[in-house]
Enzyme design. Structure first.
Site, mmCIF file in Angstrom:
data_model
loop_
_atom_site.group_PDB
_atom_site.id
_atom_site.type_symbol
_atom_site.label_atom_id
_atom_site.label_comp_id
_atom_site.label_asym_id
_atom_site.label_seq_id
_atom_site.Cartn_x
_atom_site.Cartn_y
_atom_site.Cartn_z
ATOM 1 N N HIS A 33 0.864 -1.180 0.000
ATOM 2 C CA HIS A 33 0.000 0.000 0.000
ATOM 3 C C HIS A 33 0.901 1.232 0.000
ATOM 4 O O HIS A 33 1.199 1.792 1.059
ATOM 5 C CB HIS A 33 -0.899 -0.016 1.226
ATOM 6 C CG HIS A 33 -1.926 1.072 1.264
ATOM 7 N ND1 HIS A 33 -3.106 0.958 1.960
ATOM 8 C CD2 HIS A 33 -1.964 2.311 0.706
ATOM 9 C CE1 HIS A 33 -3.810 2.065 1.828
ATOM 10 N NE2 HIS A 33 -3.123 2.912 1.070
ATOM 11 N N GLU A 47 -2.673 -1.582 -3.175
ATOM 12 C CA GLU A 47 -3.700 -0.851 -2.455
ATOM 13 C C GLU A 47 -3.423 0.646 -2.519
ATOM 14 O O GLU A 47 -2.272 1.077 -2.572
ATOM 15 C CB GLU A 47 -3.734 -1.279 -0.978
ATOM 16 C CG GLU A 47 -4.025 -2.741 -0.768
ATOM 17 C CD GLU A 47 -4.070 -3.121 0.697
ATOM 18 O OE1 GLU A 47 -4.607 -4.196 1.010
ATOM 19 O OE2 GLU A 47 -3.564 -2.348 1.542
ATOM 20 N N HIS A 57 -6.759 -6.452 7.897
ATOM 21 C CA HIS A 57 -6.403 -5.449 8.890
ATOM 22 C C HIS A 57 -6.424 -6.071 10.282
ATOM 23 O O HIS A 57 -7.464 -6.507 10.770
ATOM 24 C CB HIS A 57 -7.323 -4.225 8.869
ATOM 25 C CG HIS A 57 -6.605 -2.983 9.341
ATOM 26 N ND1 HIS A 57 -5.898 -2.157 8.495
ATOM 27 C CD2 HIS A 57 -6.436 -2.464 10.575
ATOM 28 C CE1 HIS A 57 -5.356 -1.177 9.181
ATOM 29 N NE2 HIS A 57 -5.658 -1.338 10.455
#
Length: 252
Positions: free
Chosen positions: A43, A73, A201
């Site tokens: 990310h 991401e 997450h």
């Protein structure tokens, strides 16, 4: 079987804290794949606090060579700046198998909420169409129990990624049942309109198994922070192998 994608952001955080090349993100990536990871996730943030654009391109080349999936991401609305060409431009260069769109701001320490599907979604629809034109599968980061979740399918998304932070907090507190039920219900709603389901997450070795047994049809989990933290004690290859055993034991 649920695919395990290892997020390498924290390896880059450690490298950037000192400068130079160590620890080497590509070496960590190869170690994860050799230990059984099904794919890699990063990310990149516009401020280049961890993964940089050059890392993205190097990892894209590695995953193509290895024949595994690369998941990129980012926030499609974050403007480009020096060192960061913008999410769509980076995807055009890297051509990841999957682009996961996350509505985070520059100031956020980490992603902590999903998309709001109320209101005008035309700009998001345009970004999804542009990414799909590049050949990317598109996943949208969503909160468990998100209202109007079904609109994600109408926007052209292929999958959602359930934000599992609240579940992880509830698990640590010993009260996971309500959050598990919300995640399971969210997965069923998504699947009912043809969306695949990912999750990520704060998942770790303790809470991943119960999650996969309770939430139906999870196609992929991306795990980074906990995995890299656990690897400090057990080693990276051993930790990835342990996660691989967990996903293999989950319901098909």
């Amino acid at each position: 079987m649920t695919a395990l994608s290892v997020n390498l952001n924290k390896v880059a955080v450690l490298r950037n804290s000192r400068g130079g090349r160590e620890p080497d993100v590509l070496r960590a990536a190869r170690t994860c794949l050799a230990a059984g990871a099904h794919g890699l996730t990063v990310h990149p943030r516009p401020d280049a606090r961890h993964i940089r654009a050059d890392d993205v391109l190097a990892l894209a080349a590695l995953t193509r060579q290895a024949g595994v999936e690369f998941n990129l991401e980012g926030n499609p609305f974050a403007p480009p700046r020096p060192g960061y060409p913008g999410f769509l431009a980076l995807c055009a260069q890297a051509r990841p198998a999957q682009a996961t769109l996350v509505p985070d701001s520059d100031a956020q320490l980490t992603s902590d909420h999903g998309f709001d599907f109320s209101g005008e979604l035309g700009p998001l629809r345009e970004h999804i169409a542009a990414l799909k034109a590049l050949g990317c599968r598109v996943s949208l980061f969503v909160d468990a129990g998100a209202p109007q979740l079904e609109r994600a399918a109408a926007l052209g998304a292929d999958r959602i990624e359930i934000y599992t932070g609240p579940y992880a907090e509830a698990f640590a507190a010993g009260t996971p049942a309500a959050e598990l039920a919300r995640c399971a219900e969210t997965a069923r709603r998504a699947q009912a309109v043809g969306l695949g389901v990912n999750a990520g997450h704060d998942l770790n070795q303790a809470n991943l198994g119960p999650f996969l047994h309770a939430v139906p049809g999870v196609l992929e989990v991306s795990i980074g922070h906990a995995l890299i933290g656990e690897a400090l004690y057990a080693g990276l290859a051993a930790t990835v192998a342990a996660y691989r055993r967990i996903v293999e034991a989950a319901p098909a």
